[in-house]
Design a protein around this motif. Structure first.
Motif, PDB file in Angstrom:
ATOM      1  N   LEU A   1       0.592  -1.150   0.218  1.00 15.97           N
ATOM      2  CA  LEU A   1       0.126  -0.204   0.139  1.00 15.97           C
ATOM      3  C   LEU A   1       0.792   1.305   0.083  1.00 15.97           C
ATOM      4  O   LEU A   1       1.883   1.499   0.797  1.00 15.97           O
ATOM      5  N   VAL A   2       0.439   2.316  -0.720  1.00 11.81           N
ATOM      6  CA  VAL A   2       1.071   3.647  -1.096  1.00 11.81           C
ATOM      7  C   VAL A   2       0.068   4.509  -0.333  1.00 11.81           C
ATOM      8  O   VAL A   2      -1.260   4.563  -0.880  1.00 11.81           O
ATOM      9  N   GLU A   3       0.343   5.832   0.117  1.00  8.87           N
ATOM     10  CA  GLU A   3      -0.570   6.930   0.506  1.00  8.87           C
ATOM     11  C   GLU A   3      -0.273   7.934  -0.838  1.00  8.87           C
ATOM     12  O   GLU A   3       0.458   7.965  -1.193  1.00  8.87           O
ATOM     13  N   VAL A   4      -1.723   8.016  -1.487  1.00  8.27           N
ATOM     14  CA  VAL A   4      -1.876   8.930  -2.735  1.00  8.27           C
ATOM     15  C   VAL A   4      -2.882   9.772  -2.368  1.00  8.27           C
ATOM     16  O   VAL A   4      -3.867   9.434  -1.697  1.00  8.27           O
ATOM     17  N   PRO A   5      -2.957  11.239  -3.035  1.00  7.41           N
ATOM     18  CA  PRO A   5      -4.327  11.883  -3.025  1.00  7.41           C
ATOM     19  C   PRO A   5      -5.202  11.115  -3.806  1.00  7.41           C
ATOM     20  O   PRO A   5      -4.953  10.250  -4.839  1.00  7.41           O
ATOM     21  N   LEU A   6      -6.514  11.183  -3.432  1.00  7.37           N
ATOM     22  CA  LEU A   6      -7.536  10.470  -3.988  1.00  7.37           C
ATOM     23  C   LEU A   6      -7.554  10.616  -5.563  1.00  7.37           C
ATOM     24  O   LEU A   6      -8.023   9.726  -6.290  1.00  7.37           O
ATOM     25  N   ILE A   7      -7.366  11.641  -6.263  1.00  5.69           N
ATOM     26  CA  ILE A   7      -7.316  12.081  -7.587  1.00  5.69           C
ATOM     27  C   ILE A   7      -6.481  10.933  -8.198  1.00  5.69           C
ATOM     28  O   ILE A   7      -6.696  10.715  -9.300  1.00  5.69           O
ATOM     29  N   LYS A   8      -5.588  10.306  -7.489  1.00  3.53           N
ATOM     30  CA  LYS A   8      -4.733   9.181  -8.330  1.00  3.53           C
ATOM     31  C   LYS A   8      -5.433   8.068  -8.604  1.00  3.53           C
ATOM     32  O   LYS A   8      -5.109   7.016  -9.241  1.00  3.53           O
ATOM     33  N   ALA A   9      -6.532   7.903  -7.709  1.00  2.56           N
ATOM     34  CA  ALA A   9      -7.222   6.522  -7.412  1.00  2.56           C
ATOM     35  C   ALA A   9      -8.722   6.591  -8.067  1.00  2.56           C
ATOM     36  O   ALA A   9      -9.406   5.660  -8.262  1.00  2.56           O
TER      37      ALA A   9
ATOM     38  N   SER B   1     -16.019  18.583  -5.721  1.00  2.00           N
ATOM     39  CA  SER B   1     -15.396  17.258  -5.964  1.00  2.00           C
ATOM     40  C   SER B   1     -13.777  17.513  -5.880  1.00  2.00           C
ATOM     41  O   SER B   1     -12.965  16.431  -5.704  1.00  2.00           O
ATOM     42  N   GLN B   2     -13.337  18.750  -6.143  1.00  5.60           N
ATOM     43  CA  GLN B   2     -12.016  19.034  -6.246  1.00  5.60           C
ATOM     44  C   GLN B   2     -11.479  18.768  -5.036  1.00  5.60           C
ATOM     45  O   GLN B   2     -10.422  18.770  -4.665  1.00  5.60           O
ATOM     46  N   VAL B   3     -12.147  19.463  -3.797  1.00  6.99           N
ATOM     47  CA  VAL B   3     -11.911  19.187  -2.476  1.00  6.99           C
ATOM     48  C   VAL B   3     -11.723  18.029  -2.037  1.00  6.99           C
ATOM     49  O   VAL B   3     -10.564  17.374  -1.463  1.00  6.99           O
ATOM     50  N   MET B   4     -12.779  17.100  -2.439  1.00  5.43           N
ATOM     51  CA  MET B   4     -12.787  15.406  -1.910  1.00  5.43           C
ATOM     52  C   MET B   4     -11.339  14.943  -2.661  1.00  5.43           C
ATOM     53  O   MET B   4     -10.919  13.894  -2.094  1.00  5.43           O
ATOM     54  N   LEU B   5     -11.142  15.092  -3.802  1.00  8.83           N
ATOM     55  CA  LEU B   5      -9.852  14.613  -4.647  1.00  8.83           C
ATOM     56  C   LEU B   5      -8.669  14.651  -3.763  1.00  8.83           C
ATOM     57  O   LEU B   5      -7.398  14.253  -4.195  1.00  8.83           O
ATOM     58  N   THR B   6      -8.525  15.777  -2.986  1.00  7.82           N
ATOM     59  CA  THR B   6      -7.053  16.078  -1.986  1.00  7.82           C
ATOM     60  C   THR B   6      -7.180  14.955  -1.055  1.00  7.82           C
ATOM     61  O   THR B   6      -6.067  14.955  -0.291  1.00  7.82           O
ATOM     62  N   LEU B   7      -8.105  14.325  -0.652  1.00  6.00           N
ATOM     63  CA  LEU B   7      -8.145  13.531   0.567  1.00  6.00           C
ATOM     64  C   LEU B   7      -7.070  12.426   0.468  1.00  6.00           C
ATOM     65  O   LEU B   7      -7.112  11.773  -0.849  1.00  6.00           O
ATOM     66  N   PRO B   8      -6.354  11.951   1.096  1.00  8.00           N
ATOM     67  CA  PRO B   8      -5.396  11.132   1.217  1.00  8.00           C
ATOM     68  C   PRO B   8      -5.923   9.669   1.304  1.00  8.00           C
ATOM     69  O   PRO B   8      -6.842   9.449   2.318  1.00  8.00           O
ATOM     70  N   VAL B   9      -5.457   8.555   0.659  1.00  5.42           N
ATOM     71  CA  VAL B   9      -6.183   7.005   0.643  1.00  5.42           C
ATOM     72  C   VAL B   9      -4.739   6.261   0.447  1.00  5.42           C
ATOM     73  O   VAL B   9      -3.781   6.573  -0.282  1.00  5.42           O
ATOM     74  N   ARG B  10      -4.897   5.326   1.068  1.00  3.18           N
ATOM     75  CA  ARG B  10      -3.719   3.966   0.920  1.00  3.18           C
ATOM     76  C   ARG B  10      -4.609   3.002   0.184  1.00  3.18           C
ATOM     77  O   ARG B  10      -5.437   2.398   0.481  1.00  3.18           O
ATOM     78  N   VAL B  11      -3.738   2.831  -1.284  1.00  2.00           N
ATOM     79  CA  VAL B  11      -4.014   1.747  -2.131  1.00  2.00           C
ATOM     80  C   VAL B  11      -2.992   1.135  -2.558  1.00  2.00           C
ATOM     81  O   VAL B  11      -1.827   1.392  -2.599  1.00  2.00           O
ATOM     82  N   PRO B  12      -3.015  -0.236  -3.300  1.00  2.00           N
ATOM     83  CA  PRO B  12      -2.239  -0.934  -3.654  1.00  2.00           C
ATOM     84  C   PRO B  12      -1.239  -0.149  -4.908  1.00  2.00           C
ATOM     85  O   PRO B  12      -1.899   0.268  -5.567  1.00  2.00           O
ATOM     86  N   GLN B  13       0.118  -0.143  -4.618  1.00  2.00           N
ATOM     87  CA  GLN B  13       0.952   0.559  -5.758  1.00  2.00           C
ATOM     88  C   GLN B  13       0.568   0.015  -7.363  1.00  2.00           C
ATOM     89  O   GLN B  13       0.558   0.670  -8.108  1.00  2.00           O
ATOM     90  N   ARG B  14       0.226  -1.365  -7.286  1.00  2.93           N
ATOM     91  CA  ARG B  14       0.135  -2.013  -8.614  1.00  2.93           C
ATOM     92  C   ARG B  14      -1.039  -1.482  -9.206  1.00  2.93           C
ATOM     93  O   ARG B  14      -1.019  -1.380 -10.626  1.00  2.93           O
ATOM     94  N   LEU B  15      -2.136  -1.294  -8.366  1.00  5.39           N
ATOM     95  CA  LEU B  15      -3.447  -0.586  -9.050  1.00  5.39           C
ATOM     96  C   LEU B  15      -3.028   0.935  -9.594  1.00  5.39           C
ATOM     97  O   LEU B  15      -3.691   1.336 -10.624  1.00  5.39           O
ATOM     98  N   ILE B  16      -2.333   1.503  -8.889  1.00  5.33           N
ATOM     99  CA  ILE B  16      -2.117   2.860  -9.262  1.00  5.33           C
ATOM    100  C   ILE B  16      -1.187   2.941 -10.422  1.00  5.33           C
ATOM    101  O   ILE B  16      -1.342   3.666 -11.597  1.00  5.33           O
ATOM    102  N   ASP B  17      -0.440   1.704 -10.497  1.00  5.49           N
ATOM    103  CA  ASP B  17       0.479   1.735 -11.750  1.00  5.49           C
ATOM    104  C   ASP B  17      -0.395   1.416 -12.995  1.00  5.49           C
ATOM    105  O   ASP B  17      -0.122   1.788 -14.201  1.00  5.49           O
TER     106      ASP B  17
END
Length: 585
Positions: free
Chosen positions: A476-484, A569-585
């Motif tokens: 798991l990696v922490e990314v802003p929601l906009i990445k996911a 929605s732009q505010v929501m997308l700044t939230l941090p989430v922890r998700v699998p790196q492979r799915l972000i890739d």
């Protein structure tokens, strides 16, 4: 059947009509009405009995293209009638006669309930969301029921080339054309729900083809953005596309964002003709700029119409000076505090009540994002509401008069001082369907329309299982929601919704686990006055959030910069989430 979505609001660009006519469509549908628009049109009609409709539709969309509409035999359906559909119909018939064309115009009426205002006022229905009491009769400005699609369908079946309505649900202009074409019955709920979903995709024009899209850099040639076309099959499933050579993009992301836009409970999207369930809707990319939409389910229509009334509720005004230099945000807040203090002092001295409401937002200083910022250039939005126009005028005068006594860095684009404007507030309630009678007017008097005799059942949607718990928590990696995820937001009266769509289906369990109602409520603490409700939409790999009482009253009653939640929605997308790196890739 090919249907082109040619307008999403009053003020929409006129480029859609020639673009879609050139692409070849069977029907052009135009949506002009929002709750804000209805209040503005009501004010216009109060000044001029021949006003109160979307003049853009007559002069911009129809007048230059009537000959081509007649030649191509393209049908047109629009809710441009606003609060005065008969006047809109008369204007169109005048243009058609002057051009020597043979086009029949039908006007759907019956949504205007002001003739029944005395009786409705006496029954005193409560506001359907807040439970507030019915406003005083003498302050009512308009009262319109959201009608359905079957009167539109009948008008088309009886030979109308152009159908104009007053207030109807936005998707009804599309559903009415589909009912007329395919002969769907009032009890074919899955088809009616599917057609309503198509209408929902089309109703905001280019928002389905890249407008307001999260991945905005991926949208080419916005200057010639394409308007959406739905190729609809007899079962209601549809392929969404856009005209060849136009800008924009049609993708799973753009269409999914439009599907989640401005909905509440996706399992109970209630319309006059059907109760829709969009939770298992599927969106599938077929090729470049071609996306298939299917899977909507329906249940019996509710037994009531939603009615939107507007009423006078005092006066408001605002202004937006700028500050720049050191500590700009602090200077801006001090300026606003000083203006409000002066205003209240003067109100007391002349025996006027205090300001009803104030709103100070330092744009650039973090007010909209809910996170304070030390920006060195800001705009301060200062707005107030008062029962008396004089009270609002005092604030405007003091804001101008304090200029030489303010902190340094004050500036602003020169122009006339703003003036007080009336506040028109929205009041929504439910009305039994037998208390509103739609009619069809061909120019020689309205003929009452009777909805199909199908029993209405106010039932609930079947339950649905929430997304599964993630099956692993490694990598798991922490990314802003906009990445996911993608996200889209909009208004629902005084509330707002935010739809979040996972970029990969396997991300949904992680997002569901972390984006709880409490987390979202905390992120929107700066605007939220009610609660957060969360709904699963597994078909889209999406989550819909409803933020009740988050718009400061919503519409023209709100003093906020974003009174419709379009940027939530732009505010929501700044939230941090922890998700699998492979799915972000």
């Amino acid at each position: 059947m090919r249907i082109g979505g040619a307008s999403g609001y009053w003020g929409e660009s006129a480029m859609a009509t020639p673009q879609l006519l050139a692409a070849g469509v069977d029907v052009l549908v135009y949506d002009y009405l929002a709750e804000i628009t209805m209040s503005l049109l009501a004010r216009a009609k109060a000044k001029d009995p021949e006003a109160g409709y979307a003049t853009d539709f007559v002069t911009g969309a129809m007048k230059p293209h009537l000959a081509e509409i007649a030649r191509s035999q393209t049908k047109v359906v629009s809710n441009a009638g606003g609060v005065n559909p008969q006047a809109c119909g008369r204007a169109l018939r005048g243009l058609i006669a002057h051009a020597g064309l043979d086009l029949r115009v039908a006007v759907v009426t019956g949504d205007d309930l002001m003739p029944q205002a005395d009786g409705i006022s006496q029954s005193a229905p409560l506001e359907m969301f807040s439970g507030e009491p019915f406003p005083p009769r003498e302050r009512l400005a308009s009262m319109n029921a959201y009608l359905g699609a079957f009167p539109i369908a009948q008008a088309l079946r009886e030979g109308a080339d152009i159908v104009v309505t007053g207030r109807c649900v936005d998707s009804a202009v599309t559903l009415g054309a589909l009912i007329a074409h395919y002969g769907w019955g009032a009890d074919e709920w899955d088809r009616l729900a599917a057609g309503s979903l198509v209408g929902h995709v089309l109703e905001c024009g280019p928002q389905a083809t890249g407008g307001n899209f999260t991945d905005w850099r991926d949208v080419p040639h916005r200057e010639k953005i394409g308007y959406p076309i739905a190729e609809v099959a007899s079962d209601g499933s549809a392929v969404i596309s856009k005209p060849d050579g136009s800008g924009g993009v049609v993708s799973v992301g753009t269409v999914s964002e439009q599907i989640v836009y401005e909905i509440g409970d996706p399992g109970a999207y209630l319309l006059p003709d059907v109760a829709c369930d969009f939770r298992d809707v599927q969106v599938e990319e077929l090729g470049a700029n071609r996306v298939r939409v299917s899977g909507a389910k329906g249940r019996a229509a509710p037994s009531t119409y939603k009615v939107s009334a507007t009423y006078a509720d005092g006066w408001r005004a605002g202004l937006t000076p700028t500050f720049y230099g050191f500590d700009a945000a602090e200077k801006a807040r001090l300026f606003a505090d000083n203006v409000l203090a002066r205003t209240e002092t003067i109100l007391r001295s002349i025996n006027l009540p205090p300001l009803t409401e104030t709103s100070v937002e330092v744009i650039g200083g973090g007010s909209l994002m809910g996170e304070p910022s030390d920006a060195d250039e800001v705009v301060v939005k200062l707005a107030v509401r008062h029962p008396d126009a004089r009270g609002v005028g005092i604030m405007l005068k003091e804001a101008a008069g304090i200029g030489l006594g303010s902190a340094p860095g004050l500036s602003g684009f020169a122009g006339a001082r703003p003036k007080p404007s009336p506040v028109v507030r929205l009041f929504s309630f439910l009305l039994p369907k037998d208390q509103a009678t739609p009619s069809i007017d061909w120019g020689d008097g309205a003929v009452p329309f009777t909805d199909p005799a199908i029993a209405a059942i106010d039932d609930e949607a079947p339950g649905i299982n929430p997304p599964d718990t993630p099956d692993h928590n490694d990598d798991l990696v922490e990314v802003p929601l906009i990445k996911a995820a993608w996200a889209r937001s909009g208004d629902k009266g005084a509330s707002a919704n935010i739809g979040v769509i996972a970029r990969h289906p396997d991300l949904l369990p992680f997002l569901w686990q972390q984006l709880t109602e409490a987390v979202v409520a905390d992120r929107f603490h700066h605007v939220l006055e009610g609660t957060v409700q969360r709904f699963a939409m597994p078909g889209l790999s999406a989550i819909n959030f409803l933020l009740t009482e988050s718009l400061g009253g919503g519409g023209v009653a709100s003093l906020r910069t974003d009174a419709q939640g379009k940027g939530f929605s732009q505010v929501m997308l700044t939230l941090p989430v922890r998700v699998p790196q492979r799915l972000i890739d």
